[in-house]
Motif scaffolding. Structure first.
Motif: not given
Length: 338
Positions: A172-183, A263-269, A321-328
Motif C-alpha cells: 500500500l505504501q509502495e502505491w500510495f506513499p503520500d496518502a494519509k487516511n486509510v480505511g 488495495i485487496a487481500g486477494e486476486e478475486g476481490i 481500474i488503474c487506467d481509469e484512476l490514472g495509476l501506473t
C-alpha cells in the motif's frame, strides 16, 4: 400354493431391483464447480473407494477455484476410487453446520471445508472424520487455539490463504506513499477478517498512516459502510473477506466513481474492485489440499501430524481500474487476466 410361491419370488426380485437402482451412490454436486473435471477411469480396479464431502461457504471466484483444484488433484491421485458430495452454504454458517452434520450421518471418509465458517462447523460436528480446511486465513484464530504453532492436531489440517500481511501494508505504501487516511473495510462476522485488519492496521500505523476500521456485520450494511469509508479515506484496504468478495461490485460502484483506490487481500476481490493485491492462486491452494487428502485417505499420512500448508504470493494489479484512476503499476507487478 404354487401361485403364492411364484408371487413371493417375483416380489423379492422386484425389491432387489429397486434396491439396486436406489443405492447407486451417485455424487450429489448441487452447484459444484466442475466436480468431475480431470477424472480418470478405472484407477481403482478392486481396491477401496472413498466418499469426500465438500462444504463451501459461498460461491465466488476464489473459493470456486479452491474447490476445483481440490477435486482435480484428488481425482488425479485416486481416479474412480473417489467420489464427491458438494454443497454450497450460500454464505450462512448455520447452513454449513447442517451440511456437515449430513456428511457425518452418511459416514463420508473425509470432509473438505472451504472457508473459515465451514471449517468451524466441521470441527464442531466431528472429532473422528478427517477434516481439511482451505481458504482459511489463520487456523489459530478460526479454531480459537491460543498457542497455535502451525499444526492443529487431532482430525484437522489444511491449507491457508494468508499472504504476508506486513508485505500487504508495504505494498500500500509502495502505491500510495503520500496518502494519509486509510480505511480498512471488512465483515465483522468473519473472525479471520478481523485478524487481518488488526495486523495490517498496526503495520500501516508504523508507516505513518492514520487508519480507521470500517466494519459491517452483513452484506445489507456493506453499501452504507463502504460509502462512509470512501468519503473519509484516501485509500481503502479490503482483506481476504468472503462477504466482500461476494459483493465486490458494490464496493467498486462506490469507490471507483469517488476516485478512491482499493488495495485487496486477494486476486478475486482485486479483479472486482481493486487496483493491486498480494495474492495467492486459490486453485493451486486447492490442489495442495487435494494432495494432502490423497495421502490421508490412502494411509500415507497421519492428519494429526500434518502442518498447515501455505501458498506463495504474487504482486498483481487490475489494469482497467488503474487506467481509469490514472495509476501506473510499479515494477514487479503482474496484470490480472480479464
Amino acid at each position: 400354493m404354487k401361485k403364492r410361491l411364484l408371487a413371493a419370488l417375483m416380489a423379492g426380485a422386484m425389491a432387489l431391483t429397486m434396491t439396486a437402482c436406489g443405492g447407486s451412490g451417485d455424487d450429489s454436486q448441487t452447484g459444484a464447480p466442475d466436480a468431475d473435471a480431470g477424472q480418470t477411469d478405472g484407477a481403482a480396479d478392486a481396491g477401496e473407494t472413498y466418499k469426500v464431502g465438500i462444504v463451501q461457504l459461498v460461491e465466488h471466484d476464489a473459493l470456486d477455484a479452491a474447490t476445483k483444484g481440490f477435486q482435480d488433484a484428488l481425482t488425479e491421485a485416486l481416479g474412480d476410487a473417489v467420489s464427491f458430495e458438494f454443497n454450497n452454504a450460500q454464505n450462512d454458517s448455520n447452513t454449513c453446520s447442517t451440511i456437515v452434520n449430513g456428511y457425518v450421518s452418511s459416514g463420508v471418509d473425509l470432509i473438505m471445508a472451504n472457508a473459515t465458517p465451514a471449517l468451524q462447523a466441521a470441527a464442531a460436528a466431528t472429532g473422528d472424520i478427517p477434516i481439511l480446511g482451505t481458504s482459511v486465513t489463520e487456523y489459530g484464530v478460526a479454531l480459537e487455539i491460543s498457542d497455535f504453532s502451525g499444526t492443529v492436531g487431532g482430525n484437522i489440517s489444511g491449507t491457508s490463504d494468508l499472504a504476508p500481511l506486513d508485505q500487504q501494508a508495504a505494498m500500500l505504501q509502495e502505491w500510495f506513499p503520500d496518502a494519509k487516511n486509510v480505511g480498512l473495510l471488512y465483515c465483522s462476522a468473519e473472525p479471520n477478517s478481523q485478524y487481518q485488519v488488526d495486523v495490517v492496521k498496526a503495520e500501516l500505523e508504523k508507516l505513518g498512516y492514520t487508519c480507521t476500521l470500517y466494519a459491517f456485520s452483513e452484506s445489507n450494511d456493506l453499501s452504507a459502510v463502504c460509502t462512509t469509508a470512501a468519503e473519509a479515506s484516501d485509500v481503502l484496504y479490503v482483506p481476504t473477506d468472503n462477504t466482500c468478495a461476494n459483493n465486490s461490485g458494490i464496493i467498486d460502484n462506490i469507490c471507483r466513481p469517488a476516485k478512491v483506490p482499493v488495495i485487496a487481500g486477494e486476486e478475486g476481490i482485486c479483479k472486482g474492485c481493486g487496483v493491486a493485491t498480494l495474492s495467492i492462486s486459490y486453485e493451486d491452494l486447492g490442489r495442495t489440499t487435494g494432495e494432502m487428502a490423497a495421502k490421508i485417505l490412502t494411509g500415507e499420512a497421519d492428519i494429526s501430524t500434518m502442518a498447515i500448508e501455505y501458498a506463495p504470493a504474487t504482486k498483481k494489479y487490475n489494469k482497467t481500474i488503474c487506467d481509469e484512476l490514472g495509476l501506473t503499476a510499479p515494477e514487479g507487478y503482474v496484470e490480472i487476466e480479464a
